[in-house]
Design a protein around this motif. Structure first.
Motif, short mmCIF file in Angstrom:
data_model
loop_
_atom_site.label_atom_id
_atom_site.label_comp_id
_atom_site.label_asym_id
_atom_site.label_seq_id
_atom_site.Cartn_x
_atom_site.Cartn_y
_atom_site.Cartn_z
N LEU A 354 0.85 -1.21 0.00
CA LEU A 354 0.00 0.00 0.00
C LEU A 354 0.88 1.25 0.00
CD1 LEU A 354 -2.88 1.27 0.33
CD2 LEU A 354 -2.56 1.06 2.81
N LEU A 355 1.94 1.20 0.75
CA LEU A 355 2.86 2.34 0.81
C LEU A 355 3.60 2.51 -0.52
CD1 LEU A 355 4.28 4.57 2.39
CD2 LEU A 355 5.81 2.86 3.36
N GLU A 356 4.11 1.42 -1.05
CA GLU A 356 4.90 1.53 -2.28
C GLU A 356 4.05 1.85 -3.50
OE1 GLU A 356 7.12 -2.11 -2.34
OE2 GLU A 356 8.71 -1.26 -1.05
N GLU A 357 2.85 1.26 -3.54
CA GLU A 357 2.05 1.40 -4.76
C GLU A 357 1.07 2.57 -4.70
OE1 GLU A 357 0.65 -2.37 -6.38
OE2 GLU A 357 2.30 -3.42 -5.38
N LYS A 358 0.65 2.99 -3.47
CA LYS A 358 -0.33 4.08 -3.38
C LYS A 358 0.12 5.22 -2.48
CE LYS A 358 -3.64 2.56 -6.04
NZ LYS A 358 -3.94 3.30 -7.30
N GLY A 359 1.26 5.08 -1.84
CA GLY A 359 1.78 6.18 -1.01
C GLY A 359 0.97 6.42 0.26
N VAL A 360 0.41 5.36 0.86
CA VAL A 360 -0.32 5.53 2.13
C VAL A 360 0.41 4.68 3.20
CG1 VAL A 360 -2.50 5.19 3.37
CG2 VAL A 360 -2.52 5.87 0.96
N ALA A 361 0.83 5.36 4.28
CA ALA A 361 1.57 4.65 5.34
C ALA A 361 0.63 4.31 6.49
CB ALA A 361 2.73 5.51 5.83
N VAL A 362 0.45 3.01 6.73
CA VAL A 362 -0.33 2.53 7.89
C VAL A 362 0.56 1.53 8.64
CG1 VAL A 362 -2.55 2.78 6.71
CG2 VAL A 362 -1.37 0.58 6.60
N VAL A 363 0.18 1.17 9.85
CA VAL A 363 0.98 0.19 10.60
C VAL A 363 0.27 -1.16 10.55
CG1 VAL A 363 2.16 -0.34 12.75
CG2 VAL A 363 1.75 2.04 12.13
N PHE A 364 1.02 -2.20 10.18
CA PHE A 364 0.42 -3.54 10.02
C PHE A 364 0.11 -4.17 11.37
CE2 PHE A 364 4.32 -5.78 11.10
CZ PHE A 364 5.29 -4.84 10.77
N GLY A 365 -0.93 -5.02 11.37
CA GLY A 365 -1.45 -5.59 12.61
C GLY A 365 -0.48 -6.47 13.40
N ALA A 366 0.41 -7.19 12.71
CA ALA A 366 1.33 -8.09 13.43
C ALA A 366 2.15 -7.31 14.46
CB ALA A 366 2.24 -8.81 12.44
N ALA A 367 2.39 -6.01 14.20
CA ALA A 367 3.14 -5.18 15.14
C ALA A 367 2.42 -5.05 16.48
CB ALA A 367 3.36 -3.79 14.54
N PHE A 368 1.07 -5.22 16.44
CA PHE A 368 0.26 -5.06 17.66
C PHE A 368 -0.25 -6.40 18.19
CE2 PHE A 368 -0.45 -1.37 14.84
CZ PHE A 368 0.07 -0.35 15.63
N GLY A 369 0.17 -7.48 17.52
CA GLY A 369 -0.17 -8.80 18.02
C GLY A 369 -1.51 -9.35 17.58
N LEU A 370 -2.14 -8.79 16.55
CA LEU A 370 -3.36 -9.40 16.00
C LEU A 370 -3.45 -9.14 14.51
CD1 LEU A 370 -6.06 -10.90 17.26
CD2 LEU A 370 -7.12 -8.85 16.33
N SER A 371 -3.51 -10.22 13.74
CA SER A 371 -3.55 -10.16 12.29
C SER A 371 -4.79 -10.88 11.77
CB SER A 371 -2.32 -10.85 11.70
OG SER A 371 -1.15 -10.13 12.02
N PRO A 372 -5.21 -10.68 10.50
CA PRO A 372 -4.62 -9.75 9.53
C PRO A 372 -5.36 -8.41 9.57
CG PRO A 372 -6.17 -11.18 8.40
CD PRO A 372 -6.31 -11.45 9.89
N ASN A 373 -4.73 -7.41 10.13
CA ASN A 373 -5.36 -6.10 10.28
C ASN A 373 -4.33 -5.00 10.01
OD1 ASN A 373 -6.89 -8.03 12.11
ND2 ASN A 373 -8.21 -6.26 12.23
N PHE A 374 -4.77 -3.76 10.02
CA PHE A 374 -3.82 -2.65 10.04
C PHE A 374 -4.41 -1.53 10.88
CE2 PHE A 374 -6.35 -1.89 6.20
CZ PHE A 374 -6.55 -0.51 6.17
N ARG A 375 -3.55 -0.67 11.38
CA ARG A 375 -4.02 0.45 12.20
C ARG A 375 -3.94 1.74 11.41
NH1 ARG A 375 -0.87 3.19 17.24
NH2 ARG A 375 0.09 4.26 15.46
#
Ligand SMILES: Cc1ncc(COP(=O)(O)O)c(C=O)c1O
Length: 400
Positions: A354-375
């Motif tokens: 999403l960041l590389e292809e559309k230029g939107v930076a979000v934080v992926f869920g695995a960083a917070f311990g629950l997938s598949p999500n994003f913050r």
């Protein structure tokens, strides 16, 4: 012999840093990037609070203060706990630190021995597990599933408690999901905790003031007075008063614990900035009406973001009760391929693409311990949010 400590080896580098580093690199290369990663309000600190800081400087309040907080500020914190939470505390039960982060860290450092377990509901704020590890403890995760509103069940809490459990960390409204526990939902958890007198409760109430609609904030020691003697109620001015850079957090709890936390602080940082403490005093004692004004803006943004994300193919975004985050699922995108040929295997791949292809930076869920999500943090302008959500919709539509 390794130069770096064995303790450090237990701690992971922050996975959120990878996303922000990548976003910065793309921006530097001239790419139009919208960041939805910020964990802070985009509002400025209210003028009365800034004026109080300036006045403190002019009065010469520029010396060391008592290690764990000015007596005036501790008094204001006691009044705040009484006013907002119906909790009675004496100044000797209050500690003030450089942000909520230092308060939580001091408490863990002051209490954890090797092998002590700390129960952390997942998804969690990224710092909890690593702070526990730094303090020598063992994080134990309890999953709050999306179908349960990202809230843990009393049964799951019960099952996680062992004789080694020292703390249960509670965070409502939550970072990263925005989920809040109603009084009844929290009571079901405190009923479990009442049966385990060796477990202490660390309630991180950082987002207390950021709630929407008819959701009513509540905190464990208020919901179950029987837990008062083993609860550390933590809060701060960072989020509610748009004061993240000022670094003031505080907590109230059993006097011996507060004293132990002060001991850690006395041998590490000493007092938080004297000027920031005077500013925090004004934040707590001064007018509070701007909080409702800011919340109206946050609620409008939340509603727009939830609606737009739910229109994106493969995304399911629940409506959170508070904070300034949403935590959508991308289960419907897993296994698909982007126009650039990237197969979406998990939420980290999704966020990177999403960041590389559309230029939107979000934080992926695995960083917070629950997938598949994003913050997504919606503490940014309406225009930026609308553009970012449109790009997410386009990205999802482009998957095959
Ligand atoms: C849940 C939670 N607790 C504590 C903190 C720390 O706040 P502070 O900036 O006051 O250290 C944050 C900041 O992001 C947070 O999200």
């Amino acid at each position: 012999m390794s130069f770096l400590s064995a303790t450090l080896a237990r701690v992971k580098p922050s996975p959120t840093i990878a996303v922000s580093t990548k976003a910065r690199e793309l921006k530097a290369a001239g790419k139009d990037v919208i960041g939805l990663g910020a964990g802070e309000p985009d509002f400025d600190t209210p003028q009365n609070i800034k004026d109080a800081a300036k006045a403190a400087i002019d009065r010469g309040e520029t010396k060391y203060t008592a290690v764990d907080g000015l007596p005036e500020l501790k008094k204001a914190i006691c009044a705040k706990f009484k006013r907002d939470n119906g909790l009675d505390y004496e100044p000797s039960q209050v500690s003030v630190g450089a942000g909520g982060k230092q308060i939580l860290y001091n408490a863990l450092m002051a209490t954890l021995n090797p092998g002590d377990e700390v129960i952390i509901p997942a998804p969690y704020w990224v710092s909890y597990p690593d702070m526990v590890l730094l303090a020598g403890g063992e994080p134990v995760f309890v999953e709050g599933r999306m179908e349960d509103g990202f809230r843990i069940t009393p049964e799951a809490l019960e099952a996680a408690i062992t004789p080694k459990t020292k703390w249960f960390i509670f965070n409502s409204p939550s970072n990263p999901t925005g989920a809040g526990y109603t009084r009844a939902q929290l009571k079901a958890l405190t009923d479990v905790l009442m049966m385990h007198p060796h477990v202490h409760i660390m309630s991180d109430d950082m987002y207390e003031k950021l709630t929407y609609g008819d959701f009513e904030f509540c905190t464990p020691a208020e919901v179950e007075p029987g837990l008062y003697d083993r609860t550390l109620t933590c809060n701060g001015v960072s989020k509610a008063y748009a004061m993240t850079g000022w670094r003031i957090g505080y907590a109230a709890g059993p006097a011996p614990l507060i004293k132990a936390m002060g001991k850690i602080q006395s041998q590490s940082t000493s007092n938080p900035s004297s000027i920031a403490q005077w500013a925090a005093l004004e934040a707590l004692n001064g007018p509070q009406d701007f909080i409702a004004e800011n919340n109206a803006v946050f609620q409008r943004r939340r509603d727009m973001v939830v609606e737009m994300l739910n229109q994106a193919e493969g995304i399911d975004c629940p409506v959170p009760e508070g904070a300034f985050y949403v935590y959508p699922s991308i289960a419907g995108c897993i296994g698909k391929t982007t126009p650039a040929g990237v197969k979406i295997e998990n939420d980290e791949v999704f966020a990177t693409a999403l960041l590389e292809e559309k230029g939107v930076a979000v934080v992926f869920g695995a960083a917070f311990g629950l997938s598949p999500n994003f913050r997504v943090s919606y503490a940014t302008s309406d225009e930026a949010l609308k553009e970012a959500c449109t790009r997410i919709q386009d990205f999802c539509a482009s998957l095959s």
